[in-house]
Design an enzyme around this catalytic site. Structure first.
Site, mmCIF file in Angstrom:
data_model
loop_
_atom_site.group_PDB
_atom_site.id
_atom_site.type_symbol
_atom_site.label_atom_id
_atom_site.label_comp_id
_atom_site.label_asym_id
_atom_site.label_seq_id
_atom_site.Cartn_x
_atom_site.Cartn_y
_atom_site.Cartn_z
ATOM 1 N N ASN A 157 0.836 -1.204 0.000
ATOM 2 C CA ASN A 157 0.000 0.000 0.000
ATOM 3 C C ASN A 157 0.871 1.255 0.000
ATOM 4 O OD1 ASN A 157 -2.554 -1.234 0.052
ATOM 5 N ND2 ASN A 157 -2.379 -1.618 2.254
ATOM 6 N N HIS A 180 -7.414 -8.184 -0.002
ATOM 7 C CA HIS A 180 -8.404 -9.117 0.534
ATOM 8 C C HIS A 180 -9.611 -8.433 1.156
ATOM 9 C CE1 HIS A 180 -5.448 -9.003 4.161
ATOM 10 N NE2 HIS A 180 -6.252 -7.967 4.190
#
EC number: 3.2.1.67
Length: 465
Positions: A157, A180
């Site tokens: 990220n 996810h």
């Protein structure tokens, strides 16, 4: 690679961030349980000792009789060494250290800006992106030189900007980002099905959904289980639990685990817009104006989620380092638990061992209407033999799309600023973020402070006085 009897041998996976004590262990677990593929995992990390520890842990795991998937793990001293000959590249790095993340998350609190994660958007996400993008420029160039035909899977990220940078630098790259968060929403829909219709234990994979949006701000506008319209079921579920929140495990809830929520942010967004927000509440709250859900810690508690502190992450790292020592010496046995990740299933599908449809992050080539071409979006995609095709997903409602577009344009501005090392351009993205509701004067003071705290990763930048 060699194909024999429905199996693929001699696969080479390069793992960038191979010293990971989280994602790398998940990969080891999933590879260990899959007998149809085998080969070598080359572990590269700026902390070579951490990668070497994982080499020892991974090879010990592969030698166990109860392990089906046989892989050789090898720590590499350079990025180039790890990438040479790679069929797949996995990127899972921490951009900087938790000291920089501590500034990302907590420096804004002095100005009344609270972030529940701080790794995607908000002031923390933007500054994190500014130090991450140069790292991904180097990674993209190295992949272009050493393994241009490899499939590249990113877990780092800020997901959107990591993938966007890879394509900006190497347009022919075969890269996608995995997250996810949508899986958790499928599981919530399964719980709604049980609660409202009495249909128990439906695996999330059997919950069929249409996904569209951007990472951590993803939406579902159609959901079904067999012939049951789950949008209607979810509406009843939301109306039932809107005020109280929904807690699936009393021993692991938002009051004792800052990674868990009672889904009230998700429920509120559904009642506002009529589509399902498909990420955790901690992430969703950061994409909308701060006074909605993140005004202050009291407001956060009212919405029944938590602010994940970096001090907690630092303590958790200490625990994982201790566990790494125990796994390395054999004092602790490596448990093959369910990881809930799909990376190995995606690899199998790309190798031609069965098709797979799941959500991924890729440049928009028309799979979502109303979002600029080339911007990285999250939709379902079809994985098959050496192919990845995004699924046409339609268009978000205009009132939702306006929220998404603000972030898309901000992300594009952040990318340009990072590549140009442009302070003013970066600041324009910073003050346009929905969480930054302070005066321009205070915003500039905060921005300069945060850049100073991460300046060792900002080569060539001039931080204005």
């Amino acid at each position: 690679m060699r194909y024999t009897d429905g199996k693929v041998h001699d696969i080479t996976i390069a793992y960038i961030g191979g010293g990971s004590r989280g994602w790398a262990w998940n990969l080891m677990t999933d590879l260990a349980k899959e007998e149809s593929i085998s080969g070598t995992v080359k572990l590269y990390d700026i902390d070579y000792d951490a990668a070497h520890d994982n080499e020892i842990i991974g090879n010990a795991l592969s030698m166990r009789q109860d392990v089906k998937g046989k892989w050789l793990y090898k720590a590499c001293e350079t990025l180039e060494e790890s990438l040479k000959g790679a069929d797949f590249v996995i990127i899972s790095i921490l951009p900087g250290t938790f000291d920089e993340m501590e500034s990302d998350v907590h420096a804004p609190e002095k100005y009344g800006i609270y972030q529940s994660v701080g790794d995607t958007v908000g002031p923390g996400g933007i500054v994190r992106a500014l130090r991450t993008i140069p790292m991904f420029v180097d990674i993209a160039n190295a992949i272009k030189e050493h393994c241009p035909d490899a499939w590249v899977i990113n877990y780092t990220n800020p997901m959107t900007l990591c993938v966007r940078t890879l394509y900006e630098i190497f347009p022919q790259i075969k890269a996608f980002g995995c997250c996810h968060e949508v899986f958790g929403t499928q599981k919530l829909l399964s719980r709604a099905l049980q609660d409202i219709e009495g249909i128990e234990n439906v695996p999330r994979e059997e919950i069929k959904i249409n996904v569209l949006g951007i990472n951590h701000f993803t939406w579902i506008d159609n959901a079904r289980y067999k012939d049951i319209d789950l949008m209607y079921v979810y509406k009843q579920f939301v109306n039932k639990y809107y005020e109280s929140g929904f807690v699936s495990d009393a021993n692991n809830n938002w009051m004792n685990n800052s990674f868990v929520s009672a889904e009230r942010v998700k429920f509120d967004l559904f009642l506002r817009y009529g589509v399902i927000a498909a990420a955790g509440d901690r992430h969703l709250a950061e994409f909308v104006p701060g006074y909605w859900y993140l005004k202050d810690p009291e407001t956060v508690r009212e919405w029944m989620f938590g602010l994940t502190t970096v001090s907690w992450r630092k303590e958790d790292l200490k625990r994982r380092l201790e566990r790494s020592k125990r796994l390395k010496t054999g004092e602790e046995k490596f448990e093959l638990k369910e990881t809930g990740e799909e990376g190995v299933r995606q690899i199998k599908a790309l190798l031609g061992l069965g098709d797979l449809v799941t959500n991924v992050n890729m440049p928009n080539h028309g799979q979502i209407e109303g979002i600029p071409y080339g911007a990285v979006v999250e939709t379902n995609a079809l994985f098959s033999g050496n192919k990845l095709k995004p699924v046409l997903s339609g268009k978000l409602p205009d009132n939702v799309n306006s929220l998404v577009l603000r972030q898309v344009y901000n992300q594009e501005t952040t990318l340009k600023a990072a590549l140009k090392r442009d302070f003013d351009l970066a600041f324009s993205a910073f003050v346009n973020d929905p969480l930054v509701t302070i005066s321009l004067k205070d915003a500039k003071k905060l921005f300069k402070e945060m850049l100073e705290n991460t300046k060792k990763y900002l080569d060539g930048w001039k931080i204005k006085a």
